[in-house]
Each structure stands twice: as structure tokens, then as C-alpha cells.
Enzyme design. Structure first.
Site, PDB file in Angstrom:
ATOM      1  N   LYS A  22       1.029  -1.391   0.269  1.00 51.88           N
ATOM      2  CA  LYS A  22      -0.121   0.016   0.079  1.00 51.88           C
ATOM      3  C   LYS A  22       0.947   1.313  -0.017  1.00 51.88           C
ATOM      4  O   LYS A  22       0.888   2.076  -0.455  1.00 51.88           O
ATOM      5  CB  LYS A  22      -0.547  -0.323   0.941  1.00 51.88           C
ATOM      6  CG  LYS A  22      -1.424   1.471   0.980  1.00 51.88           C
ATOM      7  CD  LYS A  22      -2.455   1.212   2.780  1.00 51.88           C
ATOM      8  CE  LYS A  22      -1.662   1.524   4.188  1.00 51.88           C
ATOM      9  NZ  LYS A  22      -1.641   3.121   4.334  1.00 51.88           N
ATOM     10  N   ASN A  23       1.570   1.069   0.811  1.00 47.70           N
ATOM     11  CA  ASN A  23       3.001   2.434   1.359  1.00 47.70           C
ATOM     12  C   ASN A  23       3.557   2.725  -0.181  1.00 47.70           C
ATOM     13  O   ASN A  23       4.645   3.854   0.059  1.00 47.70           O
ATOM     14  CB  ASN A  23       3.349   2.548   2.625  1.00 47.70           C
ATOM     15  CG  ASN A  23       2.270   2.945   3.235  1.00 47.70           C
ATOM     16  OD1 ASN A  23       1.528   2.644   3.207  1.00 47.70           O
ATOM     17  ND2 ASN A  23       3.109   2.240   4.542  1.00 47.70           N
ATOM     18  N   ARG A  93      -4.846  10.568   3.994  1.00 45.62           N
ATOM     19  CA  ARG A  93      -3.051  11.123   4.213  1.00 45.62           C
ATOM     20  C   ARG A  93      -2.999  11.274   2.657  1.00 45.62           C
ATOM     21  O   ARG A  93      -2.067  12.161   2.885  1.00 45.62           O
ATOM     22  CB  ARG A  93      -2.408  11.099   5.877  1.00 45.62           C
ATOM     23  CG  ARG A  93      -1.738  11.960   5.923  1.00 45.62           C
ATOM     24  CD  ARG A  93      -0.576  11.511   7.264  1.00 45.62           C
ATOM     25  NE  ARG A  93       0.413  12.553   6.737  1.00 45.62           N
ATOM     26  CZ  ARG A  93       0.920  13.442   7.360  1.00 45.62           C
ATOM     27  NH1 ARG A  93      -0.010  13.834   8.154  1.00 45.62           N
ATOM     28  NH2 ARG A  93       2.131  14.173   7.771  1.00 45.62           N
ATOM     29  N   CYS A 117      -5.143   8.218   9.178  1.00 42.54           N
ATOM     30  CA  CYS A 117      -5.553   7.318  10.706  1.00 42.54           C
ATOM     31  C   CYS A 117      -4.767   8.651  11.566  1.00 42.54           C
ATOM     32  O   CYS A 117      -4.323   9.620  11.451  1.00 42.54           O
ATOM     33  CB  CYS A 117      -4.006   6.601  11.239  1.00 42.54           C
ATOM     34  SG  CYS A 117      -4.434   5.281  10.153  1.00 42.54           S
ATOM     35  N   ARG A 122       0.564  14.908  13.400  1.00 39.85           N
ATOM     36  CA  ARG A 122       1.048  14.355  12.062  1.00 39.85           C
ATOM     37  C   ARG A 122       1.482  15.671  11.190  1.00 39.85           C
ATOM     38  O   ARG A 122       0.705  15.863  10.480  1.00 39.85           O
ATOM     39  CB  ARG A 122       0.464  13.236  11.204  1.00 39.85           C
ATOM     40  CG  ARG A 122       0.178  12.519  11.605  1.00 39.85           C
ATOM     41  CD  ARG A 122      -0.581  10.805  11.048  1.00 39.85           C
ATOM     42  NE  ARG A 122       0.594  10.550   9.768  1.00 39.85           N
ATOM     43  CZ  ARG A 122       0.214   8.674   9.642  1.00 39.85           C
ATOM     44  NH1 ARG A 122      -1.189   8.694   9.677  1.00 39.85           N
ATOM     45  NH2 ARG A 122       1.024   7.979   8.669  1.00 39.85           N
ATOM     46  N   ILE A 124       3.016  18.457   8.890  1.00 42.40           N
ATOM     47  CA  ILE A 124       2.755  18.066   6.968  1.00 42.40           C
ATOM     48  C   ILE A 124       4.115  19.866   6.963  1.00 42.40           C
ATOM     49  O   ILE A 124       4.783  19.654   5.764  1.00 42.40           O
ATOM     50  CB  ILE A 124       2.197  18.587   5.711  1.00 42.40           C
ATOM     51  CG1 ILE A 124       1.260  19.847   6.515  1.00 42.40           C
ATOM     52  CG2 ILE A 124       1.581  17.714   6.089  1.00 42.40           C
ATOM     53  CD1 ILE A 124       0.365  20.062   4.924  1.00 42.40           C
ATOM     54  N   ASP A 125       5.340  19.895   7.838  1.00 43.80           N
ATOM     55  CA  ASP A 125       6.047  21.320   7.332  1.00 43.80           C
ATOM     56  C   ASP A 125       6.770  21.318   6.831  1.00 43.80           C
ATOM     57  O   ASP A 125       7.551  21.750   5.845  1.00 43.80           O
ATOM     58  CB  ASP A 125       6.355  21.840   8.942  1.00 43.80           C
ATOM     59  CG  ASP A 125       7.048  20.509  10.264  1.00 43.80           C
ATOM     60  OD1 ASP A 125       6.397  19.185   9.957  1.00 43.80           O
ATOM     61  OD2 ASP A 125       7.546  20.222  10.982  1.00 43.80           O
ATOM     62  N   ASP A 305       4.972   0.550  12.288  1.00 40.80           N
ATOM     63  CA  ASP A 305       3.530   0.057  11.810  1.00 40.80           C
ATOM     64  C   ASP A 305       3.156  -1.218  11.778  1.00 40.80           C
ATOM     65  O   ASP A 305       2.522  -2.199  12.028  1.00 40.80           O
ATOM     66  CB  ASP A 305       3.143   0.298  10.117  1.00 40.80           C
ATOM     67  CG  ASP A 305       3.397   1.595  10.002  1.00 40.80           C
ATOM     68  OD1 ASP A 305       2.567   2.495   9.894  1.00 40.80           O
ATOM     69  OD2 ASP A 305       2.991   1.961   7.834  1.00 40.80           O
ATOM     70  N   ARG A 397      -8.691   0.264   4.581  1.00 41.94           N
ATOM     71  CA  ARG A 397      -7.970   0.712   3.700  1.00 41.94           C
ATOM     72  C   ARG A 397      -6.833   0.331   3.573  1.00 41.94           C
ATOM     73  O   ARG A 397      -5.864   0.229   2.779  1.00 41.94           O
ATOM     74  CB  ARG A 397      -7.446   1.755   4.975  1.00 41.94           C
ATOM     75  CG  ARG A 397      -8.718   3.049   4.810  1.00 41.94           C
ATOM     76  CD  ARG A 397      -7.979   4.029   5.770  1.00 41.94           C
ATOM     77  NE  ARG A 397      -6.970   4.228   5.267  1.00 41.94           N
ATOM     78  CZ  ARG A 397      -5.923   4.952   6.175  1.00 41.94           C
ATOM     79  NH1 ARG A 397      -6.311   4.844   7.497  1.00 41.94           N
ATOM     80  NH2 ARG A 397      -4.638   4.773   5.695  1.00 41.94           N
TER      81      ARG A 397
HETATM   82  C1  UD1 Z   1       4.421   7.298   5.961  1.00 39.73           C
HETATM   83  C2  UD1 Z   1       2.866   5.651   6.044  1.00 39.73           C
HETATM   84  C3  UD1 Z   1       2.664   5.342   7.577  1.00 39.73           C
HETATM   85  C4  UD1 Z   1       4.021   5.204   8.441  1.00 39.73           C
HETATM   86  C5  UD1 Z   1       4.913   6.010   8.662  1.00 39.73           C
HETATM   87  C6  UD1 Z   1       6.035   6.146   9.283  1.00 39.73           C
HETATM   88  C7  UD1 Z   1       2.522   5.935   3.497  1.00 39.73           C
HETATM   89  C8  UD1 Z   1       1.160   6.118   2.892  1.00 39.73           C
HETATM   90  N1  UD1 Z   1       2.202   5.954   5.485  1.00 39.73           N
HETATM   91  O1  UD1 Z   1       3.556   8.210   6.671  1.00 39.73           O
HETATM   92  O2  UD1 Z   1       2.285   4.266   7.426  1.00 39.73           O
HETATM   93  O3  UD1 Z   1       3.391   4.683   9.927  1.00 39.73           O
HETATM   94  O4  UD1 Z   1       5.628   6.325   7.097  1.00 39.73           O
HETATM   95  O5  UD1 Z   1       7.083   4.920   8.522  1.00 39.73           O
HETATM   96  O6  UD1 Z   1       3.737   5.708   3.728  1.00 39.73           O
HETATM   97  N2  UD1 Z   1       6.257  14.129  10.975  1.00 39.73           N
HETATM   98  C9  UD1 Z   1       6.323  16.084  11.240  1.00 39.73           C
HETATM   99  N3  UD1 Z   1       6.439  16.590  10.328  1.00 39.73           N
HETATM  100  C10 UD1 Z   1       6.433  16.484   8.412  1.00 39.73           C
HETATM  101  C11 UD1 Z   1       5.794  15.096   8.362  1.00 39.73           C
HETATM  102  C12 UD1 Z   1       6.174  14.243   9.529  1.00 39.73           C
HETATM  103  O7  UD1 Z   1       6.423  16.093  12.106  1.00 39.73           O
HETATM  104  O8  UD1 Z   1       5.945  17.496   7.200  1.00 39.73           O
HETATM  105  C13 UD1 Z   1       6.624  13.562  11.420  1.00 39.73           C
HETATM  106  C14 UD1 Z   1       5.165  13.131  12.166  1.00 39.73           C
HETATM  107  O9  UD1 Z   1       4.441  13.673  12.867  1.00 39.73           O
HETATM  108  C15 UD1 Z   1       5.656  11.408  12.925  1.00 39.73           C
HETATM  109  C16 UD1 Z   1       6.915  11.648  11.757  1.00 39.73           C
HETATM  110  O10 UD1 Z   1       7.032  12.556  10.987  1.00 39.73           O
HETATM  111  O11 UD1 Z   1       5.818  11.981  13.327  1.00 39.73           O
HETATM  112  C17 UD1 Z   1       6.905  10.412  10.825  1.00 39.73           C
HETATM  113  O12 UD1 Z   1       5.672  10.640   9.500  1.00 39.73           O
HETATM  114  P1  UD1 Z   1       5.910  10.491   8.567  1.00 39.73           P
HETATM  115  O13 UD1 Z   1       7.657   9.889   8.656  1.00 39.73           O
HETATM  116  O14 UD1 Z   1       6.340  12.353   7.322  1.00 39.73           O
HETATM  117  O15 UD1 Z   1       4.962   9.234   7.675  1.00 39.73           O
HETATM  118  P2  UD1 Z   1       3.819   9.605   6.809  1.00 39.73           P
HETATM  119  O16 UD1 Z   1       4.440   9.829   5.518  1.00 39.73           O
HETATM  120  O17 UD1 Z   1       2.928  10.139   6.576  1.00 39.73           O
END
Ligand code: UD1
Length: 416
Positions: A22-23, A93, A117, A122, A124-125, A305, A397
Site C-alpha cells: 500500500k505504502n 492523508r 489515521c 502528523r 506537514i511542515d 507500523d 484501508r
Molecule cells: C508513512 C506511512 C505510514 C508509516 C509512516 C512511518 C504511507 C502512506 N504511510 O506515513 O504507514 O507509519 O510513514 O513509517 O507511506 N512529521 C513531521 N513533519 C512533517 C511530516 C512528518 O513532523 O512534515 C513527523 C510525523 O508527525 C511523525 C513522523 O514525522 O511523527 C513520521 O511521519 P512520516 O514519516 O512523514 O509518515 P507518513 O509519511 O505520514
């Protein structure tokens, strides 16, 4: 709303084939917006999240055609809409991953803040930091984020945390930028490598994916190509834990074993026998598993995960196990549900201390997120009586044919 009923089952036995990841599928579908010719994606898992991403692509002007159950053809030659609909963004997301490709392809994009989720805030900065570094202007108002740029210019980007999504989004934005982009402290997950391989097939120039520095040389345009999605390491891990928790004997097929080293290591530490033969892994559970400690980390560390599925297993391992979650700040929502089933777990900040109990008992529980839902299925398999899992849309999902796959291994579960 549908529920999943899980009955106490015998030790699971048999073979299961793992679906495409999926990812990997989600970012690769988003990246298909960058191509100007036909793209064929194979082994795309049939999942709710994938359907949502296909709807997002269609809404942006791409032609998306399902050739068979797991093969999708995409043509993005006529993509002209830069705005994603709130209804689609709020469902998942990962729909935010279209932002990088749209910015690269159309020079502008507007999206509402992403859903998905509920595991922590989470933010997006880091995605936005990358877009800004490449020269995009970002506006945030009324829950929408817009990004504009006449021409993205390659730059050095340092990620404060190796975010998977930010690495992917910035990589996709940079493939058509002028000059070279470097992403330092990039995520190293196998899904990042799969995305880079896909982009390169389309004509991009991405090097270093799978290490902590990715270099992207911008190209004029991307074409088309055929790509097979890598196997889902988390689905594989979930079935491996199913063998462990039920004391069963499962052969898991279609795995890239180097992607699941921490899962193999922890199952072995607990006393399971794990045998590897190319892309096949056999897991034999043990009657008296030993306590284990896990600490989630970005790849190649133990995957967040897989944390909840392991916690279900630790709940019935005699002795004390410890689980530390360092990736997300609020990923213990399954603990209350496991406690309803008789687990003894204490939370202290980012740590969970698990005192193994002899048996769990069935209860009505709620899937609070995708992997938490999987953990409850695993717990249900060994609990006396019938466990009723609500909110199973989370499970749908991310797990393709979950009931069928579990039933083929001898599990007793059904939808109600
Ligand atoms: C992806 C996976 C999810 C997995 C996660 C971590 C997909 C679709 N989802 O989620 O299944 O659990 O990786 O392996 O691939 N963060 C920030 N700022 C940002 C972005 C992230 O602070 O701009 C933080 C998040 O809050 C979190 C950490 O970074 O604490 C990890 O998030 P991230 O690696 O971005 O996970 P996703 O890409 O959302």
C-alpha cells in the site's frame, strides 16, 4: 457499519501470498501525474486507500483504467486541474502526496489539509519546507494549502526528521526542477526506493534512494512505463506475527526478506523458528515465547507500523516486555482495546510496559487505526469466545482480502 467477528481459532497453518505494498502504491499512483505517456502499474493492492487515490487522480484529469484486479493503467497527458477536493483529501492523508507532482507539472496546487489515521498530530511542515526550498510560495488559509511556482529550482533540502511522506513529496516535486536537488536526512524506507525506481523508469534522474542522501537532477519531462509494486512488508509482518501468536506454522510468500529484518529478529528473539528461502519465509511459533523489547525507529529500525501487532503478541508472552514508540507521539490507542480483552499494559509517555497474561478473552473493541485493527484481529484469534471488532473500515484501508487470507490459514472470522 460492518463489524469483523473473530473467533478463537486453532494454530494457523498454511501458505499466504503477500500483496503489493500500500505504502508504495500510493506515492507511485501520485507520481503517475508526472508522466505524459501510458503507465501500467502491476500488483497494485485492491484497497480502499488505492481506490481513493485513483479517484483523486481522475478528479485531476488523469485517465485511470483498471486492466484487471491488480493492474492499473494511467494516462496523465491531459492533467489540468490543480485543486483536490476536500471530500477526497479528508479521507486519506496520503492524498497530500499529489502536491509535489502537481507543483512540478502545473506550477500550482491547492489542497485541503490531509486526513487519515488519527495517530498523532502528523504535521506537514517538512513537506512545505522542501517545496519552499525549491522556490515555491506557500499560502495557508481556511484549511487549504496552496503552492505556486513558475519554475522550481533545484536546492539542498535538509529534513529535521526522515519523514517518509516529505521525502516522497519533495522527490516528486524535484524531478522536473531546474538543476540538482539534494535531500539530506531523507527517509530510507523500501517504498522510497520503489518510488525512485518508478520515477527513473519514466525518465527521471534520481540517485541515492535507500540512503540518507537523495540526489535528483531535473529533467524536461517524464514519459511512461510499466512498474511492479514491491510486496507489502507490513502485511508480511502481520502474518508472521499471526504464526507466532497462535503457535502456528505459516509460509509467507512474496516477501523481500531484507525489508523485514527487525521483524524476523524479534520473532526469533521470542523463540519462533524463522526459515528463509529466497522470497519465502516460514514462521513456526513456540509454546513458551520469551519476552521481547521493541523500539520503533525510521527504516532500517523496527517499523512503527508493526508496533501494535507485536503488542498483541507481547500481551500473552509470560514476563515483562517493553515497547517504545519514537516515530509517532500518539500511537498507543490500541492499548485500551487490548486491555478490554484482558491485556495488562501500562503506558508511561512513549513507553508501554506489558505484563504477559495467560490468556485474553473476547470483547467488543474498536479498530482505532489501520494497524491497531490488525492487532485486534491477532488478539481475537487467541481469545476465548468471539471478539467483535468495530470500525473495520480502517482495516480495509490497508489489508487486501484480509478475511480470505486468514480463513485459508484456518482462522475463524467473518463480517457481520
Ligand atoms: C508513512 C506511512 C505510514 C508509516 C509512516 C512511518 C504511507 C502512506 N504511510 O506515513 O504507514 O507509519 O510513514 O513509517 O507511506 N512529521 C513531521 N513533519 C512533517 C511530516 C512528518 O513532523 O512534515 C513527523 C510525523 O508527525 C511523525 C513522523 O514525522 O511523527 C513520521 O511521519 P512520516 O514519516 O512523514 O509518515 P507518513 O509519511 O505520514
Amino acid at each position: 457499519m460492518e463489524k469483523l467477528m473473530v473467533e478463537k481459532s486453532p494454530p494457523l497453518k498454511g501458505k499466504v501470498r503477500i500483496s503489493g505494498a500500500k505504502n508504495s502504491a500510493l506515492p507511485i499512483l501520485a507520481a503517475s501525474l508526472l508522466g505524459t505517456e501510458d503507465i501500467i502499474l502491476e500488483d497494485v493492492p485492491e484497497l480502499k486507500d488505492v481506490r481513493v487515490m485513483c479517484e483523486v487522480l481522475t478528479s485531476l484529469g488523469a485517465k485511470v483504467e483498471k486492466l484487471d484486479k491488480n493492474t492499473i493503467k494511467i494516462n496523465s497527458a491531459d492533467v489540468n486541474n490543480y485543486e483536490t477536493k476536500y471530500e477526497l483529501m479528508s479521507k486519506m492523508r496520503a492524498s497530500f502526496l499529489v502536491m509535489g507532482p502537481l507543483l512540478a507539472r502545473l506550477g500550482k496546487t491547492k489542497n485541503s489539509l490531509p486526513g487519515g489515521c488519527a495517530i498523532g498530530t502528523r504535521p506537514i511542515d517538512l513537506h512545505l519546507k522542501g517545496f519552499r526550498a525549491l522556490g515555491a510560495e506557500i499560502d495557508v488559509d481556511h484549511g487549504n494549502i496552496s503552492a505556486y511556482s513558475d519554475k522550481l529550482i533545484g536546492e539542498k533540502v535538509y529534513l529535521d526528521f526522515p519523514s517518509v511522506g516529505a521525502t516522497e513529496n519533495i522527490m516528486m516535486a524535484a524531478v522536473l526542477a531546474e538543476g540538482e536537488t539534494t535531500i539530506d536526512n531523507s527517509a530510507m524506507e523500501p517504498e522510497i526506493v520503489d518510488l525512485a525506481n518508478f520515477l527513473n523508469k519514466l525518465g527521471a534522474n534520481v540517485k541515492g534512494a535507500g540512503t540518507s542522501t537523495i540526489r535528483i537532477k531535473g529533467v524536461e519531462k517524464l514519459g511512461g512505463g510499466t512498474h511492479r509494486i514491491i510486496p507489502d512488508r507490513i502485511e508480511a509482518g502481520t502474518f508472521m506475527v499471526a504464526a507466532a501468536i497462535t503457535g502456528g506454522d505459516i509460509i509467507v510468500e512474496n516477501i523481500i526478506t531484507s525489508h523485514i529484518k527487525p521483524v524476523i529478529a524479534k520473532l526469533k528473539e521470542s523463540g519462533c523458528i524463522v526459515s528463509i528461502n529466497n522470497d519465502i519465509v516460514r514462521v513456526q511459533g513456540t509454546k513458551n515465547p520469551k519476552p521481547i523489547d521493541i523500539k520503533t525507529l525510521p527504516y532500517p529500525g523496527f517499523p512503527t507500523d508493526m508496533q501494535s501487532q507485536f503488542m498483541a503478541y507481547m500481551s500473552v508472552i509470560q514476563g515483562t516486555s517493553v515497547c517504545i514508540e519514537t516515530v509517532f507521539e500518539n500511537r498507543f490507542m490500541h492499548v485500551d482495546e487490548l486491555k478490554r480483552m484482558g491485556a495488562e499494559i501500562k503506558i508511561d509517555g512513549r513507553s508501554a510496559i506489558i505484563e504477559g497474561v495467560e490468556r485474553l478473552s473476547s470483547a467488543t473493541v474498536k479498530a482505532t487505526d489501520l494497524r491497531a485493527g490488525a492487532a485486534l484481529v491477532l488478539a481475537g484469534l487467541i481469545s476465548k469466545g468471539t471478539t467483535e471488532i468495530k470500525d473495520i473500515y480502517h482495516i480495509d484501508r490497508g489489508y487486501e482480502n484480509i478475511e480470505e487470507k486468514f480463513k485459508n490459514l484456518g482462522a475463524k472470522l467473518y463480517r457481520a
